[in-house]
Design a protein around this motif. Structure first.
Motif, PDB file in Angstrom:
ATOM      1  N   LEU A 336      44.438  -3.435  59.922  1.00  0.00           N
ATOM      2  CA  LEU A 336      43.103  -3.030  60.127  1.00  0.00           C
ATOM      3  C   LEU A 336      43.061  -1.820  61.176  1.00  0.00           C
ATOM      4  O   LEU A 336      42.083  -0.783  60.846  1.00  0.00           O
ATOM      5  CB  LEU A 336      42.071  -3.925  60.402  1.00  0.00           C
ATOM      6  N   ASP A 337      43.553  -2.122  62.469  1.00  0.00           N
ATOM      7  CA  ASP A 337      43.658  -1.216  63.319  1.00  0.00           C
ATOM      8  C   ASP A 337      44.172  -0.063  63.147  1.00  0.00           C
ATOM      9  O   ASP A 337      43.926   1.198  63.404  1.00  0.00           O
ATOM     10  CB  ASP A 337      44.559  -1.757  64.782  1.00  0.00           C
ATOM     11  N   LEU A 339      44.112   1.549  60.089  1.00  0.00           N
ATOM     12  CA  LEU A 339      43.245   2.250  59.347  1.00  0.00           C
ATOM     13  C   LEU A 339      42.286   2.794  60.063  1.00  0.00           C
ATOM     14  O   LEU A 339      41.646   3.931  59.651  1.00  0.00           O
ATOM     15  CB  LEU A 339      42.775   1.343  58.213  1.00  0.00           C
ATOM     16  N   LEU A 340      41.788   2.142  61.114  1.00  0.00           N
ATOM     17  CA  LEU A 340      40.510   2.712  61.829  1.00  0.00           C
ATOM     18  C   LEU A 340      41.084   3.893  62.672  1.00  0.00           C
ATOM     19  O   LEU A 340      40.354   4.945  62.758  1.00  0.00           O
ATOM     20  CB  LEU A 340      39.970   1.629  62.975  1.00  0.00           C
ATOM     21  N   ILE A 350      38.216   0.508  69.227  1.00  0.00           N
ATOM     22  CA  ILE A 350      38.295  -0.493  68.330  1.00  0.00           C
ATOM     23  C   ILE A 350      38.187  -2.039  68.962  1.00  0.00           C
ATOM     24  O   ILE A 350      38.801  -2.493  69.861  1.00  0.00           O
ATOM     25  CB  ILE A 350      39.778  -0.426  67.571  1.00  0.00           C
ATOM     26  N   GLN A 358      36.197  -5.108  60.983  1.00  0.00           N
ATOM     27  CA  GLN A 358      36.108  -5.011  59.683  1.00  0.00           C
ATOM     28  C   GLN A 358      34.798  -4.323  59.484  1.00  0.00           C
ATOM     29  O   GLN A 358      34.593  -3.454  58.512  1.00  0.00           O
ATOM     30  CB  GLN A 358      36.121  -6.522  58.844  1.00  0.00           C
ATOM     31  N   TRP A 361      35.091  -0.613  60.412  1.00  0.00           N
ATOM     32  CA  TRP A 361      36.009   0.001  59.277  1.00  0.00           C
ATOM     33  C   TRP A 361      35.052   0.430  58.157  1.00  0.00           C
ATOM     34  O   TRP A 361      34.979   1.604  57.550  1.00  0.00           O
ATOM     35  CB  TRP A 361      37.144  -1.057  59.007  1.00  0.00           C
ATOM     36  N   ARG A 362      34.109  -0.526  57.587  1.00  0.00           N
ATOM     37  CA  ARG A 362      33.423  -0.250  56.374  1.00  0.00           C
ATOM     38  C   ARG A 362      32.451   0.610  56.591  1.00  0.00           C
ATOM     39  O   ARG A 362      32.005   1.454  55.783  1.00  0.00           O
ATOM     40  CB  ARG A 362      32.866  -1.670  55.974  1.00  0.00           C
ATOM     41  N   THR A 364      32.401   3.060  59.238  1.00  0.00           N
ATOM     42  CA  THR A 364      32.918   4.199  59.300  1.00  0.00           C
ATOM     43  C   THR A 364      33.139   4.983  58.114  1.00  0.00           C
ATOM     44  O   THR A 364      33.133   6.617  58.063  1.00  0.00           O
ATOM     45  CB  THR A 364      34.020   4.022  60.169  1.00  0.00           C
ATOM     46  N   PRO A 388      37.647  -1.125  51.691  1.00  0.00           N
ATOM     47  CA  PRO A 388      36.338  -0.450  52.055  1.00  0.00           C
ATOM     48  C   PRO A 388      35.277  -1.066  51.205  1.00  0.00           C
ATOM     49  O   PRO A 388      35.520  -1.456  50.050  1.00  0.00           O
ATOM     50  CB  PRO A 388      36.603   1.152  51.809  1.00  0.00           C
TER      51      PRO A 388
END
Length: 990
Positions: A336-337, A339-340, A350, A358, A361-362, A364, A388
């Protein structure tokens, strides 16, 4: 629905009749057909045909050369297709019979869709039209006329290709077009339209520099070679690209897409379609699963590359290391990091907590058009937190496991490469010249690699780095026992290593089944076979097998049946030998062979007459419920090859009793499916086992069973000899039922070899024994054979009565192939008695029963009888069609007698429709073959057919000669045809 007749010109000339390819023959004959087809439904004068076909080399005989070629074409084509008119010749074809007509129809329809703005439908229509080309049109055919037509068709194809590309560009399919247009432009460097299309596609895909480079190279070529500048259309495309050269930078984390990626066009199209569709409520999520080394990552990356227009805000990629040797699965938070960071979130921003990350992420990516590729996922639980929520995003996931815990838009199980694509991949890796130097060895190498991309890549790399090696040499190395997996490794990467991690992630009971399945003698098995191998309940075995399918360690070609990929099987065999004791593996194989033996003796098989011996008390073994004819046939179809392999395994292990029992029990299943070579092999093994046991009664059983196969393959005399050997080996106090069966089989053979001598007493003895044993199944069999003998003796009254008695018993016991034969025989008797409608009824019943039973040996006789009935009714076209179909069925099953019988019937039907030349060929084939085999009944009937042909063409002298030959043989051997032949001779003399 496709046309019964199809002529294809858009490639090498090809004719198909009801789906089967018909050989045309000599090149000049092909040229004649091509000219007629290009002028289909138009009258061509003889002078025109002579000029168009022989222009390059006109014969000295002039127009006289044409009729023999027309005659040969008529023999190839269906009746009434090639007509002779007062003005010339006419090839009459329906619109859907010619691929060229189909091409133009599809083009017109696509153009109409394009005019109406239906671009998707137009593109599909253009593709359908272009797919009809199988290579260079009319390739290999000589003559100026066909050369001009070939050029016209090539130019027409290229024009439609250009129209299709324009439509695809308008549809926004630029990324997909680049791979097509690059080689097209290279092949036609002066084609400015093609160059412009490639420039437009590259620019739309965000590759402006590449697009401008195409312009530069095209301009240089035109100036250097032709001394001209590009035209205004191409210059305008260049200026448009220059005005829009600045593009926004977007994340692109996709790894290198292998330069040797080949094929997979259908799979790519499916993935692109699933990820291109929109849904207001959820993002499109697509999962790809498949076995190790099948190319999941490669197709995912190539798919993503083609979707840059659909996802202009970026392409993110995360390797989750679910099955990476030496690397633990990636932590969900770490993924996840990553992806961010990919969407621009700095490390300090982060969150530390998973749930907070999470949420960030969603939020953004909400509203962004991003494609996220999650590669090598270990399972659904790892993937779920990374998804996402925005419907504008897309997600493409790869895994060796079927991610059943995900709610996906689509799931693609990535299969092995098809042979053509596998060969193309090897050629790209090892070099086209090297592969072309030994095509057969290259195809063998692809087979040894099991069409698995990873294995092909390793083999290709080894060849590329070892110039002294030939393809045949690496095949020899791969063929060494136990060395294939070792050879398929390079640079620390190998097929075995790829499999190892999948195996290590299995539970112990899954691992045990995986290893034991490697002991399977045949190709595949069902849950009962798996249960026997692993000593499990069938339901438990099925659950474990399904879990191996989910892990892509086992294939499931059809529901409920399981098989290994070849390389996985070798890996499982290696594990079994390293992990399990020889006693454990031997016990597993023994349980499977016992299962096969017991399954072949299910109640329906015994009822159907397949019980050649009493297997006696057996150990407990779960077998499927085969309580209907449909289930029995389906089981036999699925297991026939495995049964033959099981006999071989049993023989190799020295289990003589089980070998002959399993061979005899399996023989009928093999015969039903026309697997005569395998049946021959298992019976040889059975006879060798019987000799080893020193049991003459067992030898007699095997000899009796093998006689049926010998009859179909080596003729009647060889079969009679084998039946007599069986009688000689059977002790005086041997099994009475076996003795009756041998007499029945021998009598059936003798009804053709010695129909008026030994045959009838032999069959009557079989009937006596069957009645003494009160064996109604055997009695119906003997009655059928005896009825056939009466029919051949032209005793129609006795034949009818005997057939009807046999059928009365069959109807009580249930249908068999012999019942179909009895119905066919009764059809002839009814036809001879003038009961035409009754004959059609029984002939139809025989045909339908043979189809229902899938009995390849009964089918040609049924088709022959039914065709006879329709011919006598006057339905000549139906009779001709049935007899042609019957001849094909006879040739497929390999029965000599059936082929001769159908040739004679087809000859009669051809005479009835006036095709005397084709009829003559049928009769002559039977006469030549039956004289060589000294089968007098067929010799006489062939001469009668030749006499009928001579009469039809107005040659009574030749007809009388044929009849006199038939009469001489009939009188010498006491055949009943003499009376009929004398009557025909008398008619000729009137």
């Amino acid at each position: 629905m496709s046309a019964p007749l199809r002529i294809e010109l858009l490639g090498p000339l090809q004719i198909r009749w009801h789906g089967q390819t018909i050989a045309v023959g000599a090149q000049r004959l092909q040229t004649l057909l091509a000219v007629l087809a290009l002028r289909a439904n138009q009258v061509c004068t003889a002078e025109e045909l002579l000029d168009l076909v022989w222009h390059d080399n006109p014969p000295g005989t002039g127009l006289k050369v044409l009729p023999p070629y027309i005659y040969r074409l008529r023999r190839i084509l269906p009746v009434d297709v090639l007509e002779r008119t007062p003005d010339g010749y006419l090839l009459r074809l329906p619109d859907n019979a010619l691929d060229l007509t189909e091409f133009e129809t599809a083009v017109r329809a696509a153009a109409g869709e394009r005019d109406r703005g239906e671009l998707d439908a137009a593109a599909a229509g253009y593709r359908r039209a272009l797919d009809l080309f199988r290579g260079e049109p009319l390739s290999g055919l000589p003559g100026q006329y066909l050369a001009a037509q070939r050029l016209r068709l090539v130019e027409r194809r290229d024009k439609i290709f250009g129209d299709r590309v324009d439509v695809d560009l308008d549809r926004g399919q630029a990324a997909e077009l680049i791979a097509e247009l690059v080689p097209a432009v290279a092949a036609k460097p002066f084609d400015e339209h093609l160059a412009g299309q490639l420039m437009r596609a590259l620019a739309a895909d965000g590759r402006q520099a590449d697009a401008l480079d195409v312009y530069t190279r095209t301009r240089d070529t035109l100036i250097d070679e032709l001394g001209v500048e590009p035209g205004p259309a191409l210059r305008e495309i260049q200026q448009t690209i220059l005005r829009n050269d600045e593009t926004a930078r977007t994340p692109d984390e996709l790894p290198y897409a292998a330069a040797t990626f080949v094929g997979r066009e259908a799979e790519l199209a499916r993935l692109i379609q699933a990820l291109s569709s929109t849904d207001a409520s959820a993002p499109p999520i697509v999962a790809i699963d498949g076995m190790a080394g099948v190319g999941k990552t490669a197709i995912a990356v190539n798919t993503a590359r083609r979707l840059t227009t659909r996802y202009p805000d970026g392409l993110l990629f995360v390797d989750l290391h679910g099955h990476t040797p030496g690397h633990p699965p990636r932590d969900v938070k770490a993924a996840l990091d990553h992806l961010l960071a990919g969407v621009g979130i700095g490390p300090k921003s982060i969150p530390q907590e998973l749930e907070d990350a999470q949420t960030l992420w969603r939020s953004t990516v909400a509203g962004r058009r991003l494609l996220v590729v999650l590669d090598n996922a270990p399972g659904s639980t790892t993937v779920l937190p990374l998804l996402p929520g925005s419907p504008s995003c897309g997600v493409l996931i790869t895994s060796r496991n079927q991610l059943t815990g995900l709610d996906t838009r689509d799931r693609l199980h990535l299969d092995l490469l098809v042979p053509a694509d596998a060969a193309a991949l090897l050629a790209q890796l090892a070099g086209q010249d090297r592969v072309a130097a030994d095509v057969a060895a290259s195809n063998d190498l692809v087979e040894r690699c099991g069409h698995l991309p990873l294995a092909i890549r390793i083999a290709g790399a080894r060849l590329r780095h070892r110039p002294a090696w030939t393809v045949a040499h690496i095949n020899q190395r791969l063929d060494r026992v136990g060395r294939r997996l070792t050879e398929l490794s390079a640079d620390g990467v190998g097929v075995a290593a790829a499999f190892e991690l999948s195996y290590e992630q299995l539970a112990p009971d899954q691992q045990r089944l995986f290893r034991l399945l490697s002991q399977l003698p045949g190709r595949d098995l069902d849950q009962y076979g798996a249960a026997a191998l692993a000593d499990l309940d069938p339901d438990d075995a099925a659950d474990l097998a399904e879990s191996l399918v989910d892990a892509n360690l086992l294939l499931q070609p059809v529901p409920g049946r399981y098989e290994f990929h070849d390389l996985l099987r070798e890996y499982a065999t290696h594990l079994a030998r390293a992990t399990d004791s020889p006693e454990t593996l031997e016990a597993a194989t023994d349980r499977l062979l016992e299962y096969y033996l017991q399954a072949t003796f299910h109640p329906l098989s015994v009822q159907s007459g397949m019980k050649y011996f009493d297997p006696g008390p057996r150990p407990p073994c779960a077998v499927p419920e085969l309580d209907t004819l449909e289930k029995s046939i389906a089981w036999g179809d699925a297991e026939a090859d495995n049964l033959a392999a099981a006999v071989e395994r049993s023989a190799a292990s020295g289990q003589h009793t089980r070998t002959w029992q399993l061979a005899l029990a399996s023989g009928n299943f093999l015969e039903r499916r026309g697997k005569v070579q395998q049946q021959d092999l298992v019976l040889e093994l059975a006879l060798a086992a019987a000799v080893q046991l020193g049991d003459p009664e067992v030898e007699a059983r095997v000899l009796h069973t093998g006689a049926g196969l010998i009859r179909a393959q080596r003729g009647l005399r060889a079969a009679a000899d084998r039946f007599r050997q069986a009688l000689d080996r059977l002790p005086d106090d041997g099994d009475l039922l076996l003795r009756a069966q041998i007499y029945s089989g021998l009598g059936n053979v003798l009804q053709n070899l010695d129909p008026y001598g030994e045959a009838l007493p032999t069959l009557l003895e079989a009937i006596r024994l069957a009645r003494e044993l009160n064996n109604r199944r055997l009695l119906s069999q003997c009655l059928t054979y005896t009825a056939i003998l009466y029919a051949n003796a032209l005793d129609h009254e006795a034949a009818t009565a005997t057939f009807e008695e046999a059928l009365g018993i069959f109807r009580q016991l249930g249908p068999t192939g012999l019942m179909a034969d009895a119905l066919s025989g009764l059809t002839h008797s009814y036809a001879d008695a003038g009961r035409i409608e009754d004959a059609i009824a029984t002939g139809t019943a025989a045909y339908e029963l043979a189809l229902e039973l899938k009995n390849v040996f009964s089918l040609p006789w049924a088709l022959g009888a039914l065709g006879l009935a329709y011919r006598l009714r006057g339905d000549l076209e139906r009779a001709l069609s049935l007899h042609r179909e019957g001849l094909l069925a006879a040739e497929r099953c390999g029965s000599i007698a059936a082929r001769w019988s159908l040739l004679l019937k087809l000859g009669d039907s051809l005479l009835a429709v006036g095709d005397t030349a084709a009829a003559l060929d049928c009769f002559e084939q039977v006469l030549d073959a039956s004289m060589a085999d000294k089968t007098h009944l067929y010799m006489v009937e062939a001469w009668e057919g030749l006499a009928a042909h001579a009469t039809a063409v107005g040659d009574p002298v030749t007809a009388a000669g044929h009849l006199n030959q038939a009469l001489a043989v009939s009188e010498e051997y006491g055949l009943p045809h003499a009376k009929r032949i004398r009557a025909r001779l008398a008619e000729l003399s009137e």
